[in-house]
Design an enzyme around this catalytic site. Structure first.
Site, PDB file in Angstrom:
ATOM      1  N   HIS A  71      62.863   8.905 -11.425  1.00  0.00           N
ATOM      2  CA  HIS A  71      61.873   9.959 -11.670  1.00  0.00           C
ATOM      3  C   HIS A  71      61.989  11.016 -10.586  1.00  0.00           C
ATOM      4  CE1 HIS A  71      58.070  11.871 -12.616  1.00  0.00           C
ATOM      5  NE2 HIS A  71      58.130  11.232 -13.761  1.00  0.00           N
ATOM      6  N   HIS A 107      63.683  13.771 -20.499  1.00  0.00           N
ATOM      7  CA  HIS A 107      62.215  13.897 -20.399  1.00  0.00           C
ATOM      8  C   HIS A 107      61.598  12.918 -21.395  1.00  0.00           C
ATOM      9  CE1 HIS A 107      58.451  15.714 -19.549  1.00  0.00           C
ATOM     10  NE2 HIS A 107      58.570  16.890 -20.124  1.00  0.00           N
ATOM     11  N   ASP A 157      58.621   5.343 -19.455  1.00  0.00           N
ATOM     12  CA  ASP A 157      59.317   5.152 -20.723  1.00  0.00           C
ATOM     13  C   ASP A 157      60.007   3.803 -20.846  1.00  0.00           C
ATOM     14  OD1 ASP A 157      58.705   7.640 -21.845  1.00  0.00           O
ATOM     15  OD2 ASP A 157      60.211   8.605 -20.601  1.00  0.00           O
TER      16      ASP A 157
HETATM   17  N1  CMC Z   1      70.421   5.648 -13.855  1.00  0.00           N
HETATM   18  C1  CMC Z   1      71.427   5.684 -12.949  1.00  0.00           C
HETATM   19  N2  CMC Z   1      71.467   6.541 -11.915  1.00  0.00           N
HETATM   20  C2  CMC Z   1      70.441   7.393 -11.793  1.00  0.00           C
HETATM   21  C3  CMC Z   1      69.360   7.403 -12.705  1.00  0.00           C
HETATM   22  C4  CMC Z   1      69.378   6.473 -13.761  1.00  0.00           C
HETATM   23  N3  CMC Z   1      68.376   6.423 -14.640  1.00  0.00           N
HETATM   24  N4  CMC Z   1      68.471   8.360 -12.337  1.00  0.00           N
HETATM   25  C5  CMC Z   1      68.991   8.934 -11.238  1.00  0.00           C
HETATM   26  N5  CMC Z   1      70.178   8.347 -10.909  1.00  0.00           N
HETATM   27  C6  CMC Z   1      71.009   8.644  -9.740  1.00  0.00           C
HETATM   28  C7  CMC Z   1      71.784   9.942  -9.935  1.00  0.00           C
HETATM   29  O1  CMC Z   1      73.036   9.695 -10.498  1.00  0.00           O
HETATM   30  C8  CMC Z   1      71.850  10.445  -8.520  1.00  0.00           C
HETATM   31  O2  CMC Z   1      72.820   9.704  -7.853  1.00  0.00           O
HETATM   32  P1  CMC Z   1      73.796  10.417  -6.751  1.00  0.00           P
HETATM   33  O3  CMC Z   1      72.853  10.809  -5.642  1.00  0.00           O
HETATM   34  O4  CMC Z   1      74.786   9.375  -6.378  1.00  0.00           O
HETATM   35  O5  CMC Z   1      74.410  11.603  -7.440  1.00  0.00           O
HETATM   36  C9  CMC Z   1      70.513  10.055  -7.904  1.00  0.00           C
HETATM   37  O6  CMC Z   1      70.119   8.882  -8.645  1.00  0.00           O
HETATM   38  C10 CMC Z   1      69.446  11.140  -8.018  1.00  0.00           C
HETATM   39  O7  CMC Z   1      69.316  11.501  -9.402  1.00  0.00           O
HETATM   40  P2  CMC Z   1      68.975  12.960  -9.919  1.00  0.00           P
HETATM   41  O8  CMC Z   1      69.506  13.098 -11.292  1.00  0.00           O
HETATM   42  O9  CMC Z   1      69.400  13.964  -8.897  1.00  0.00           O
HETATM   43  O10 CMC Z   1      67.389  12.906  -9.930  1.00  0.00           O
HETATM   44  P3  CMC Z   1      66.427  13.906 -10.705  1.00  0.00           P
HETATM   45  O11 CMC Z   1      65.141  13.888  -9.970  1.00  0.00           O
HETATM   46  O12 CMC Z   1      67.076  15.221 -10.933  1.00  0.00           O
HETATM   47  O13 CMC Z   1      66.272  13.204 -12.136  1.00  0.00           O
HETATM   48  C11 CMC Z   1      65.490  11.901 -13.913  1.00  0.00           C
HETATM   49  C12 CMC Z   1      65.173  12.483 -12.534  1.00  0.00           C
HETATM   50  C13 CMC Z   1      64.233  11.270 -14.502  1.00  0.00           C
HETATM   51  C14 CMC Z   1      65.958  13.015 -14.871  1.00  0.00           C
HETATM   52  C15 CMC Z   1      66.608  10.833 -13.760  1.00  0.00           C
HETATM   53  O14 CMC Z   1      66.158   9.799 -12.913  1.00  0.00           O
HETATM   54  C16 CMC Z   1      67.071  10.272 -15.108  1.00  0.00           C
HETATM   55  O15 CMC Z   1      67.950  10.855 -15.758  1.00  0.00           O
HETATM   56  N6  CMC Z   1      66.492   9.107 -15.537  1.00  0.00           N
HETATM   57  C17 CMC Z   1      66.817   8.559 -16.846  1.00  0.00           C
HETATM   58  C18 CMC Z   1      66.062   9.296 -17.926  1.00  0.00           C
HETATM   59  C19 CMC Z   1      64.598   8.932 -17.934  1.00  0.00           C
HETATM   60  O16 CMC Z   1      64.218   7.761 -17.888  1.00  0.00           O
HETATM   61  N7  CMC Z   1      63.754   9.956 -18.045  1.00  0.00           N
HETATM   62  C20 CMC Z   1      62.293   9.771 -18.143  1.00  0.00           C
HETATM   63  C21 CMC Z   1      61.575  10.282 -16.939  1.00  0.00           C
HETATM   64  S1  CMC Z   1      59.850   9.801 -16.888  1.00  0.00           S
HETATM   65  C22 CMC Z   1      59.114  10.520 -18.276  1.00  0.00           C
HETATM   66  C23 CMC Z   1      59.272  11.980 -18.426  1.00  0.00           C
HETATM   67  O17 CMC Z   1      59.528  12.736 -17.493  1.00  0.00           O
HETATM   68  O18 CMC Z   1      59.089  12.420 -19.543  1.00  0.00           O
END
Ligand code: CMC
Length: 429
Positions: free
Chosen positions: A308, A268, A364
């Site tokens: 996201h 987050h 971010d």
């Molecule tokens: N790098 C590599 N792969 C990723 C990433 C990433 N940053 N984000 C998602 N994926 C992949 C993930 O491995 C999955 O792949 P597969 O379908 O093969 O298993 C697919 O994309 C879907 O990901 P998810 O984790 O199911 O998606 P989510 O909606 O649960 O997670 C998230 C969203 C923001 C937690 C995630 O994209 C992430 O961890 N990003 C990096 C951390 C980040 O930048 N967070 C800030 C978010 S914006 C500000 C805020 O919210 O505060």
């Protein structure tokens, strides 16, 4: 003729149910009537991470994640970033309308009056170790405000709520600045109501020995923009925490501390800190392809600042922050990590792994570069997110408390533990 209902056949019993669809949703409680027999509890929905559950109606922030649209109270984020200030946007988010000149003057006056922090809290901050993570200090100091303002527990009194809202918006900035000063072992700078909210914040953070501190107008504008962009983002993890805690009618400082704690996680609000550490580790643009390959292997490493839950398109905040970073670098000088970030973005946006998963840079990805240009350590970045997000959290807290449909937040579970069994005395285990 089309009807706004959902017809459900329960194949276990053959029974057919007609469930109303309102605003594109069915009520989870309407599923409880679907039962095997009179003793059956009834059907629930199962939604870990609340990925497809609307937990509230809200009139604050609108996001269209496919189109990359973000609006506060109907106003596009691009217009607010270009023309508004953080404090004016905070008023809009909290009270629903842009303020008149008189309302804005009163709001600015009320907020600046509350930027002063009781010395008890200042002393509390001083008790933490010099290298304590600023977010841990921030969360603790916010929670401790409830010890000073026990009246805040009267959450059903609108005038009382307004007073706490002013205190929270104002004191979040002072606590952040005092935390930063403590980390460096520097004496605090007391609030100065001769400056704007952001000008004063910069002074509380950065004034050293100068008699008269003049905030740099480019940095002041950049911080206004960053604060506007971080001010709210509808039902994210931190806001949900604020609402969950607030739903028990706990005092708002306790709820705010909980929201800030949720923000502290690297998935987050601490992603900005993680992005900077990632850029530093990559070091230079030629190392980017190897890093991308590591991420794609999927052994735990993520491209931080990408992806996201809601945006499946370019995060509109990221576009504005990227342009703002360029303005800031004209004042502070070029940062080589920007070249690494640009290369990461360029390669990722062409790579099928990221394209097929609709992973784009989020808020971010570039914000940490601006904070680094302001000489802030990465550990302060999430605090810089929490200060403006405070106005979003309090807006949701107010909305929750005036929403007759809301109840104490209390989800169900699907129990997967053992059936009843008898206690085994120690000697027989
Ligand atoms: N790098 C590599 N792969 C990723 C990433 C990433 N940053 N984000 C998602 N994926 C992949 C993930 O491995 C999955 O792949 P597969 O379908 O093969 O298993 C697919 O994309 C879907 O990901 P998810 O984790 O199911 O998606 P989510 O909606 O649960 O997670 C998230 C969203 C923001 C937690 C995630 O994209 C992430 O961890 N990003 C990096 C951390 C980040 O930048 N967070 C800030 C978010 S914006 C500000 C805020 O919210 O505060």
């Amino acid at each position: 003729m089309s009807k706004n209902t959902l017809s459900v056949t329960d194949n276990r019993t053959g029974a057919i149910y007609e469930i109303p669809i309102v605003d594109g949703a069915v009520k989870a409680m309407d599923l409880r009537q679907i039962r095997l027999n009179q003793e059956d509890f009834g059907l629930m929905t199962y939604d870990p991470g609340l990925t497809n559950t609307a937990s509230t109606r809200s009139a604050i922030t609108y996001i269209d994640g496919d189109q990359g649209i973000l609006r506060y109270r109907g106003y596009p984020i691009e217009q607010l970033a270009a023309q508004s200030t953080y404090l004016e946007t905070a008023y809009l988010i909290i009270f629903g309308e842009l303020p008149t000149p008189e309302q804005l003057a009163k709001w600015e006056h009320d907020i600046s009056r509350h930027t002063l922090l009781h010395t008890n809290i200042q002393n509390l901050i001083q008790t933490f170790r010099f290298n304590a993570h600023p977010m841990s200090v921030f969360i603790s100091a916010i929670a401790s405000l409830s010890t000073l303002y026990p009246d805040a527990r009267r959450v059903t009194d609108p005038a009382n709520r307004r007073l706490q809202v002013e205190r929270m918006v104002a004191k979040a900035a002072t606590i952040a600045a005092f935390t930063y000063r403590h980390n460096h072992g520097w004496p605090v700078n007391l609030p100065d109501d001769g400056l704007s909210f952001i000008g004063n914040f910069l002074k509380m953070m950065f004034r050293m020995t100068e008699v008269k501190y003049e905030p740099d107008p480019v940095l002041e504008r950049a911080l206004n923009i960053l604060f506007i962009l971080h001010a709210d983002h509808e039902q994210n993890c931190g806001t949900n925490a604020m609402r969950v805690i607030g739903s028990s009618q706990a005092d708002p400082y306790s709820a705010l501390a909980g929201a800030a704690a949720a923000l502290y996680g690297p998935l987050h609000g601490a992603a900005n800190e993680a992005v900077l550490r990632m850029l530093e580790e990559i070091g230079s643009p030629e190392n980017v392809p190897a890093f991308i390959e590591r991420v794609k292997k999927g052994d735990g490493e993520r491209l931080m600042g990408f992806g996201h839950r809601v945006y499946k398109n370019y995060d509109p905040r990221c576009r504005i922050i990227k342009a703002t970073a360029e303005e800031v670098f004209k004042v502070t000088g070029h940062n080589k990590l920007l070249d690494v970030a640009l290369e990461l973005e360029r390669i990722a946006l062409q790579d099928d792994y990221f394209v097929s998963r609709k992973l784009y840079p989020n808020v971010d990805f570039y914000s940490g570069l601006i904070y680094r240009a302001m000489n802030l350590p990465a550990s302060m970045f999430t605090v810089m997110f929490a200060v403006p997000r405070t106005c979003g959290w309090v807006a949701h807290w107010l909305e929750l408390l005036t929403d007759n449909e809301q109840k104490i937040s209390r989800p169900r579970q699907i129990y997967t533990g053992p059936e009843v069994r008898d206690y085994v005395p120690m000697g027989r285990r």
